[in-house]
Design a protein around this motif. Structure first.
Motif, PDB file in Angstrom:
ATOM      1  N   LEU A 112       0.806  -1.013  -0.031  1.00  0.00           N
ATOM      2  CA  LEU A 112       0.055   0.084   0.126  1.00  0.00           C
ATOM      3  C   LEU A 112       0.887   1.400  -0.091  1.00  0.00           C
ATOM      4  CD1 LEU A 112      -3.112  -0.517   2.260  1.00  0.00           C
ATOM      5  CD2 LEU A 112      -3.122  -0.159  -0.343  1.00  0.00           C
ATOM      6  N   ASP A 113       2.045   1.340   0.765  1.00  0.00           N
ATOM      7  CA  ASP A 113       2.983   2.514   0.549  1.00  0.00           C
ATOM      8  C   ASP A 113       3.737   2.370  -0.506  1.00  0.00           C
ATOM      9  OD1 ASP A 113       4.582   0.331   1.335  1.00  0.00           O
ATOM     10  OD2 ASP A 113       5.323   1.496   3.036  1.00  0.00           O
ATOM     11  N   ALA A 114       3.588   1.922  -1.592  1.00  0.00           N
ATOM     12  CA  ALA A 114       4.481   1.639  -2.787  1.00  0.00           C
ATOM     13  C   ALA A 114       4.358   3.239  -3.491  1.00  0.00           C
ATOM     14  CB  ALA A 114       4.239   0.803  -3.644  1.00  0.00           C
ATOM     15  N   PRO A 115       5.432   3.894  -3.674  1.00  0.00           N
ATOM     16  CA  PRO A 115       5.283   5.094  -4.184  1.00  0.00           C
ATOM     17  C   PRO A 115       4.997   5.020  -5.637  1.00  0.00           C
ATOM     18  CG  PRO A 115       7.633   4.574  -3.952  1.00  0.00           C
ATOM     19  CD  PRO A 115       6.856   3.605  -3.293  1.00  0.00           C
ATOM     20  N   GLY A 116       4.475   6.199  -6.392  1.00  0.00           N
ATOM     21  CA  GLY A 116       4.038   6.442  -7.711  1.00  0.00           C
ATOM     22  C   GLY A 116       4.188   7.733  -7.914  1.00  0.00           C
ATOM     23  N   GLU A 123       2.341  19.488  -9.631  1.00  0.00           N
ATOM     24  CA  GLU A 123       3.622  19.144  -9.250  1.00  0.00           C
ATOM     25  C   GLU A 123       3.446  18.864  -7.756  1.00  0.00           C
ATOM     26  OE1 GLU A 123       7.345  18.053  -9.400  1.00  0.00           O
ATOM     27  OE2 GLU A 123       6.322  18.885 -11.074  1.00  0.00           O
ATOM     28  N   GLU A 124       2.618  19.662  -7.112  1.00  0.00           N
ATOM     29  CA  GLU A 124       2.605  19.396  -5.548  1.00  0.00           C
ATOM     30  C   GLU A 124       1.640  18.178  -5.267  1.00  0.00           C
ATOM     31  OE1 GLU A 124      -0.741  22.295  -6.927  1.00  0.00           O
ATOM     32  OE2 GLU A 124       1.504  22.109  -7.202  1.00  0.00           O
ATOM     33  N   LYS A 125       0.960  17.648  -6.082  1.00  0.00           N
ATOM     34  CA  LYS A 125       0.087  16.530  -5.919  1.00  0.00           C
ATOM     35  C   LYS A 125       0.430  15.269  -6.503  1.00  0.00           C
ATOM     36  CE  LYS A 125      -3.901  19.192  -5.046  1.00  0.00           C
ATOM     37  NZ  LYS A 125      -5.465  19.466  -5.700  1.00  0.00           N
ATOM     38  N   LYS A 126       1.420  15.302  -7.492  1.00  0.00           N
ATOM     39  CA  LYS A 126       1.696  14.015  -8.412  1.00  0.00           C
ATOM     40  C   LYS A 126       2.365  12.810  -7.731  1.00  0.00           C
ATOM     41  CE  LYS A 126       5.917  15.730 -10.784  1.00  0.00           C
ATOM     42  NZ  LYS A 126       6.418  15.888 -12.052  1.00  0.00           N
ATOM     43  N   ASN A 127       3.010  13.196  -6.514  1.00  0.00           N
ATOM     44  CA  ASN A 127       3.679  12.001  -5.745  1.00  0.00           C
ATOM     45  C   ASN A 127       2.524  11.238  -4.942  1.00  0.00           C
ATOM     46  OD1 ASN A 127       6.703  12.141  -6.858  1.00  0.00           O
ATOM     47  ND2 ASN A 127       6.430  14.191  -5.780  1.00  0.00           N
ATOM     48  N   VAL A 128       2.444   9.943  -5.121  1.00  0.00           N
ATOM     49  CA  VAL A 128       1.405   9.231  -4.617  1.00  0.00           C
ATOM     50  C   VAL A 128       1.782   7.809  -3.915  1.00  0.00           C
ATOM     51  CG1 VAL A 128      -0.548  10.550  -6.076  1.00  0.00           C
ATOM     52  CG2 VAL A 128       0.600   8.219  -6.682  1.00  0.00           C
ATOM     53  N   THR A 129       0.959   7.327  -3.296  1.00  0.00           N
ATOM     54  CA  THR A 129       1.117   5.837  -2.963  1.00  0.00           C
ATOM     55  C   THR A 129       0.078   4.896  -3.523  1.00  0.00           C
ATOM     56  OG1 THR A 129      -0.253   6.059  -1.249  1.00  0.00           O
ATOM     57  CG2 THR A 129       2.074   6.495  -0.651  1.00  0.00           C
ATOM     58  N   LEU A 130       0.184   3.716  -3.544  1.00  0.00           N
ATOM     59  CA  LEU A 130      -0.685   2.799  -4.215  1.00  0.00           C
ATOM     60  C   LEU A 130      -1.947   3.048  -3.416  1.00  0.00           C
ATOM     61  CD1 LEU A 130      -1.663   0.317  -6.024  1.00  0.00           C
ATOM     62  CD2 LEU A 130      -0.678  -1.116  -4.085  1.00  0.00           C
ATOM     63  N   HIS A 131      -1.761   3.220  -1.727  1.00  0.00           N
ATOM     64  CA  HIS A 131      -3.258   3.365  -1.120  1.00  0.00           C
ATOM     65  C   HIS A 131      -4.036   4.422  -1.653  1.00  0.00           C
ATOM     66  CE1 HIS A 131      -5.154   4.709   2.562  1.00  0.00           C
ATOM     67  NE2 HIS A 131      -5.673   3.494   2.446  1.00  0.00           N
ATOM     68  N   GLN A 132      -3.300   5.610  -1.830  1.00  0.00           N
ATOM     69  CA  GLN A 132      -4.103   6.698  -2.422  1.00  0.00           C
ATOM     70  C   GLN A 132      -4.720   6.426  -3.650  1.00  0.00           C
ATOM     71  OE1 GLN A 132      -1.444  10.240  -2.377  1.00  0.00           O
ATOM     72  NE2 GLN A 132      -3.138  11.367  -3.533  1.00  0.00           N
ATOM     73  N   ILE A 133      -4.253   5.852  -4.659  1.00  0.00           N
ATOM     74  CA  ILE A 133      -4.512   5.635  -6.158  1.00  0.00           C
ATOM     75  C   ILE A 133      -5.629   4.453  -5.859  1.00  0.00           C
ATOM     76  CG2 ILE A 133      -4.152   4.772  -8.238  1.00  0.00           C
ATOM     77  CD1 ILE A 133      -3.170   7.634  -7.944  1.00  0.00           C
ATOM     78  N   LEU A 134      -5.619   3.750  -4.962  1.00  0.00           N
ATOM     79  CA  LEU A 134      -6.681   2.678  -4.662  1.00  0.00           C
ATOM     80  C   LEU A 134      -7.917   3.337  -4.205  1.00  0.00           C
ATOM     81  CD1 LEU A 134      -5.333  -0.544  -3.231  1.00  0.00           C
ATOM     82  CD2 LEU A 134      -7.242  -0.609  -4.889  1.00  0.00           C
ATOM     83  N   VAL A 135      -7.628   4.262  -3.360  1.00  0.00           N
ATOM     84  CA  VAL A 135      -9.152   4.907  -2.940  1.00  0.00           C
ATOM     85  C   VAL A 135      -9.442   5.922  -4.140  1.00  0.00           C
ATOM     86  CG1 VAL A 135      -9.728   6.786  -1.560  1.00  0.00           C
ATOM     87  CG2 VAL A 135      -8.269   4.968  -0.513  1.00  0.00           C
ATOM     88  N   HIS A 136      -8.695   6.479  -4.600  1.00  0.00           N
ATOM     89  CA  HIS A 136      -8.959   7.413  -5.783  1.00  0.00           C
ATOM     90  C   HIS A 136      -9.721   6.520  -6.999  1.00  0.00           C
ATOM     91  CE1 HIS A 136      -8.762  10.652  -9.088  1.00  0.00           C
ATOM     92  NE2 HIS A 136      -8.418   9.696  -9.756  1.00  0.00           N
ATOM     93  N   MET A 137      -9.512   5.134  -7.557  1.00  0.00           N
ATOM     94  CA  MET A 137     -10.214   4.574  -8.158  1.00  0.00           C
ATOM     95  C   MET A 137     -11.462   3.847  -7.810  1.00  0.00           C
ATOM     96  SD  MET A 137      -8.951   5.105 -11.237  1.00  0.00           S
ATOM     97  CE  MET A 137     -10.200   4.118 -11.985  1.00  0.00           C
ATOM     98  N   CYS A 138     -11.455   3.690  -6.468  1.00  0.00           N
ATOM     99  CA  CYS A 138     -12.675   3.097  -5.778  1.00  0.00           C
ATOM    100  C   CYS A 138     -13.673   4.429  -5.944  1.00  0.00           C
ATOM    101  CB  CYS A 138     -12.249   2.634  -4.568  1.00  0.00           C
ATOM    102  SG  CYS A 138     -11.728   1.107  -4.056  1.00  0.00           S
ATOM    103  N   VAL A 139     -13.473   5.684  -5.510  1.00  0.00           N
ATOM    104  CA  VAL A 139     -14.345   6.696  -5.781  1.00  0.00           C
ATOM    105  C   VAL A 139     -14.606   7.083  -7.085  1.00  0.00           C
ATOM    106  CG1 VAL A 139     -14.450   9.123  -5.374  1.00  0.00           C
ATOM    107  CG2 VAL A 139     -13.288   7.571  -3.703  1.00  0.00           C
ATOM    108  N   GLU A 140     -13.435   7.071  -7.967  1.00  0.00           N
ATOM    109  CA  GLU A 140     -13.787   7.135  -9.585  1.00  0.00           C
ATOM    110  C   GLU A 140     -14.918   6.239 -10.170  1.00  0.00           C
ATOM    111  OE1 GLU A 140     -12.621   8.753 -13.686  1.00  0.00           O
ATOM    112  OE2 GLU A 140     -12.276   9.575 -11.696  1.00  0.00           O
ATOM    113  N   THR A 141     -14.469   4.709  -9.851  1.00  0.00           N
ATOM    114  CA  THR A 141     -15.477   3.980 -10.281  1.00  0.00           C
ATOM    115  C   THR A 141     -16.855   3.779  -9.798  1.00  0.00           C
ATOM    116  OG1 THR A 141     -13.459   2.682 -10.677  1.00  0.00           O
ATOM    117  CG2 THR A 141     -15.556   1.365 -10.618  1.00  0.00           C
ATOM    118  N   ALA A 142     -16.935   4.250  -8.577  1.00  0.00           N
ATOM    119  CA  ALA A 142     -18.403   4.305  -7.799  1.00  0.00           C
ATOM    120  C   ALA A 142     -18.980   5.499  -8.520  1.00  0.00           C
ATOM    121  CB  ALA A 142     -18.106   4.388  -6.329  1.00  0.00           C
ATOM    122  N   ARG A 143     -18.344   6.411  -8.716  1.00  0.00           N
ATOM    123  CA  ARG A 143     -18.934   7.711  -9.188  1.00  0.00           C
ATOM    124  C   ARG A 143     -19.713   7.438 -10.480  1.00  0.00           C
ATOM    125  NH1 ARG A 143     -16.660  12.486 -12.270  1.00  0.00           N
ATOM    126  NH2 ARG A 143     -18.080  14.248 -11.897  1.00  0.00           N
TER     127      ARG A 143
END
Length: 194
Positions: A112-116, A123-143
């Motif tokens: 979950l803490d893998a960087p991406g 620039e200030e938001k582009k560094n993420v973790t797998l956890h953040q992207i999993l949450v993002h895609m759960c929300v995106e897909t549910a939307r």
């Protein structure tokens, strides 16, 4: 179930919800624009598959090798949100399955803490973790699955996640019409108070 498995399961469920909205529809109904901005069921599936492939692929240095011309810098705006006649439903469904498989491999292989890095974010938001992207895609897909719920109801009246969905009251057509009329009357009464 650990946090990663929980998030992954929710993503898989929302993917299935979205795909189920195509069940039993004609080519026309799967593709037809149902909003003033052109939203269609098959277009939603194409969009979700496309963005998921990039979020779980490019972001984590795992490009899929799949060319998606509708996401190219010179592509027509919103070309990932609709399906021209030259693209078959089968191609879009295959893309969705390919995207899910590629994404699942990324999710399963990284902590979950893998960087991406999301190159298309600021620039200030582009560094993420797998956890953040999993949450993002759960929300995106549910939307978008929610959009699909409404679109499918507008097409043929189908509601809920599946036939016999226990979350949907068992009303007759007449009872639904009376329910809607009651809500309309409440809206009119509230609107007239101003």
């Amino acid at each position: 179930m650990d946090d990663k498995a929980t998030l992954h399961r929710y993503l898989q469920l929302r993917r299935a919800d979205l795909l189920a909205k195509l069940d039993g529809l004609s080519e026309y109904d799967a593709r037809r624009p149902m909003t003033p901005t052109g939203t269609s069921l098959l277009g939603l599936v194409k969009h979700v598959a496309s963005v998921e492939l990039d979020y779980f692929g490019v972001t984590f240095g795992r490009p899929s090798g799949r060319d998606l011309p509708w996401l190219a810098d010179d592509a027509e705006p919103d070309s990932d949100m609709w399906v021209p006649a030259s693209e078959s439903r089968e191609e879009i469904l295959e893309l969705h399955h390919f995207s899910a498989k590629h994404s699942d491999e990324t999710i399963e292989s990284l902590p979950l803490d893998a960087p991406g890095v999301v190159p298309w974010w600021s620039e200030e938001k582009k560094n993420v973790t797998l956890h953040q992207i999993l949450v993002h895609m759960c929300v995106e897909t549910a939307r978008h699955a929610g959009h699909a719920d409404i679109i499918r109801e507008l097409i043929d009246g189908s509601i809920g996640q599946r036939s016999g969905d226990p979350n949907i009251p068992g009303r007759t057509t007449e009872e639904w019409a009376a329910h809607r009329a009651r809500i309309e009357q409440a809206a009119l009464a509230a609107g007239n108070r101003i």
